[in-house]
Write a protein that holds these residues in place. Structure first.
Motif, short mmCIF file in Angstrom:
data_model
loop_
_atom_site.label_atom_id
_atom_site.label_comp_id
_atom_site.label_asym_id
_atom_site.label_seq_id
_atom_site.Cartn_x
_atom_site.Cartn_y
_atom_site.Cartn_z
N TYR A 1 68.58 80.49 67.90
CA TYR A 1 67.30 79.91 68.33
C TYR A 1 67.42 78.74 69.30
O TYR A 1 66.42 78.21 69.75
CB TYR A 1 66.40 79.54 67.14
CG TYR A 1 67.02 78.62 66.12
CD1 TYR A 1 67.37 79.11 64.87
CD2 TYR A 1 67.25 77.28 66.40
CE1 TYR A 1 67.93 78.27 63.92
CE2 TYR A 1 67.81 76.45 65.46
CZ TYR A 1 68.15 76.95 64.22
OH TYR A 1 68.70 76.13 63.29
N ARG B 1 62.72 78.79 59.72
CA ARG B 1 61.77 79.74 59.13
C ARG B 1 61.51 80.90 60.08
O ARG B 1 61.50 82.06 59.68
CB ARG B 1 60.46 79.02 58.80
CG ARG B 1 59.43 79.94 58.14
CD ARG B 1 58.15 79.19 57.78
NE ARG B 1 57.40 78.79 58.96
CZ ARG B 1 56.29 78.05 58.92
NH1 ARG B 1 55.82 77.64 57.75
NH2 ARG B 1 55.67 77.72 60.02
N GLU B 2 61.31 80.59 61.37
CA GLU B 2 61.05 81.66 62.35
C GLU B 2 62.26 82.58 62.49
O GLU B 2 62.11 83.77 62.72
CB GLU B 2 60.68 81.07 63.71
CG GLU B 2 59.35 80.31 63.73
CD GLU B 2 58.20 81.08 63.09
OE1 GLU B 2 58.13 82.33 63.23
OE2 GLU B 2 57.36 80.44 62.41
N TYR C 1 62.21 86.55 62.09
CA TYR C 1 62.74 87.38 63.18
C TYR C 1 63.75 88.40 62.66
O TYR C 1 63.80 89.54 63.11
CB TYR C 1 63.38 86.47 64.23
CG TYR C 1 63.95 87.18 65.43
CD1 TYR C 1 63.14 87.52 66.51
CD2 TYR C 1 65.31 87.46 65.50
CE1 TYR C 1 63.66 88.16 67.62
CE2 TYR C 1 65.85 88.10 66.61
CZ TYR C 1 65.03 88.44 67.67
OH TYR C 1 65.55 89.07 68.77
N SER D 1 58.48 90.40 66.06
CA SER D 1 57.50 89.33 65.85
C SER D 1 57.68 88.25 66.92
O SER D 1 58.79 87.90 67.29
CB SER D 1 57.68 88.71 64.46
OG SER D 1 58.88 87.96 64.43
N PRO E 1 57.03 84.47 67.52
CA PRO E 1 56.61 83.27 66.80
C PRO E 1 55.58 82.47 67.60
O PRO E 1 55.69 82.38 68.82
CB PRO E 1 57.91 82.47 66.66
CG PRO E 1 58.80 82.97 67.76
CD PRO E 1 58.42 84.40 67.99
N LEU F 1 54.75 78.97 68.12
CA LEU F 1 55.27 77.62 67.85
C LEU F 1 54.35 76.53 68.36
O LEU F 1 54.62 75.35 68.18
CB LEU F 1 56.68 77.46 68.44
CG LEU F 1 57.75 78.37 67.83
CD1 LEU F 1 59.09 78.17 68.54
CD2 LEU F 1 57.91 78.13 66.34
#
Ligand code: ADP
Ligand code: MG
Length: 348
Positions: free
Chosen positions: A70, A188-189, A193, A199, A201, A203
């Motif tokens: 990420y 969390r994302e 994922y 998905s 996200p 943010l």
């Protein structure tokens, strides 16, 4: 996320070590008059005239300090430089040069390193520092980045962790806990994922805290502000591990105690709302979150009139005699001994 980028893949072996160094460093421009020789010789040559020099190094290791699932490489390059500059500013010095060393495995294409270096170049431009050298080598595991930052400070203007005195005020810049809560959102994302790679996200509601995590800024402006206000802190440190841990460093090095006031801790509304959403105590986050890269310093009480009106600065505590110990004074006015938690890279 990162998998979608870097469509083009140029093997590092196509360029060779020298070709790679030339390619990555060709955009760097020399801006500081103290840089006599930057990249391209056996060593950089710097001239600081009468000033003192400060030097600080950090090493960042993939999957220990950053997670490329990420963290975009451009942000990583930016952050790697900024966190080192923060250490220089914490000495009340001006950052002037950096060196950047990388160890990289073959699984990285050239385009990935271009992204990393675009971030490094952006930070160097924004903070007005020269990239004057580094080293490039291969790694059999992940990516390693080491940055060394160099700065200058006028004689007797340097500030150590060790100068705090009883009755000094404890001051912090900006707000606390944002970077940690940004990390919680990103983690969390990442889990979401993994379950559903399609998905996307959202943010946006977390824009401030995610930016605090991915693209932190160092408080170069505070060094200037203190100079303009004619305030020399008695001690200073940057908030990299967490407020508690930094306060304990100052207290230990200075041989003093401290009362820290819970109701004074500066928190952004987004930190408060995200703490509520995650059911985490915002004071714990402010104390132990880390990676905010704000500056924490002490000033003598006679300097209070010079700093009190400034929106960048919050008085959060009061230094005491050593025997008094180091405590958090809660909203309910109970005293809790402060303990360092910080980032536990070794306990993972
Ligand atoms: P040496 O063999 O003397 O270590 P290198 O070939 O490694 O020299 O480096 C050549 C020049 O490029 C030097 O000025 C060095 O500081 C610089 N350099 C090497 N790698 C990097 C890098 N990753 N980023 C910035 N500068 C680098
Ligand atoms: Mg070398």
């Amino acid at each position: 996320m990162i998998e979608d980028k870097n469509q083009q893949r140029t093997q590092l072996s196509d360029l060779g070590e020298f070709g790679l160094i030339d390619h990555l460093t060709k955009n760097f421009k020399i801006k500081q008059s103290s840089t006599l020789k930057g990249i391209g010789d056996d060593a950089a040559v710097l001239d600081f005239k009468q000033n003192k020099i400060v030097v600080s190094t950090d090493l960042l290791v993939e999957n220990v300090h950053f997670d490329l699932s990420y963290v975009p490489l451009k942000h990583l390059g930016y952050k790697a430089v900024v966190v080192n500059l923060s250490d220089v500013y914490a000495m009340n010095a001006n950052a002037t040069q950096v060196t950047v060393s990388i160890a990289v495995s073959n699984r990285y294409p050239l385009e990935a390193l271009e992204e990393l270096y675009a971030g490094i170049e952006t930070a160097a431009r924004i903070y007005n520092v020269d990239v004057v050298g580094g080293d490039t080598t291969s790694s059999t595991t992940g990516l390693l980045i080491s940055v060394t930052a160099i700065g200058e400070v006028k004689n007797n203007k340097e500030v150590y962790r060790s100068g705090a005195k009883p009755n000094d005020l404890l001051v912090v810049t900006g707000d606390l806990g944002g970077a940690y809560m940004g990390l919680q959102v990103l983690e969390r994302e990442k889990e979401v994922y993994k379950v559903n790679p399609n998905s996307q996200p959202d943010l946006e509601p977390y824009n401030y805290i995610v930016e605090r995590q991915l693209k932190p800024e160092a408080r170069k402006d505070i060094v200037k502000l203190l100079e303009d206000l004619e305030v020399k802190p008695t001690s200073m440190i940057d908030v990299s591990d967490g407020l508690s841990s930094e306060i304990l460093h100052i207290c230990k090095e200075s041989g003093v105690g401290c009362d820290l006031y819970e109701n004074k801790l500066p928190l952004d509304p987004q930190v408060i709302s995200t703490c509520e959403e995650f059911n985490i105590d915002s004071t714990t986050v402010a104390l132990n979150g880390g990676e905010d890269y704000e500056l924490l310093f002490t000033v003598s009480q006679e300097d209070f009139p010079k700093i009190k009106a400034n929106p960048n600065l919050t008085v959060i505590g009061f230094m005491r005699e050593k025997e008094h110990g180091v405590h958090l004074i809660t909203r309910a006015e109970t005293k809790i001994e402060l303990k360092a938690q910080g980032w536990k890279n070794f306990n993972a």
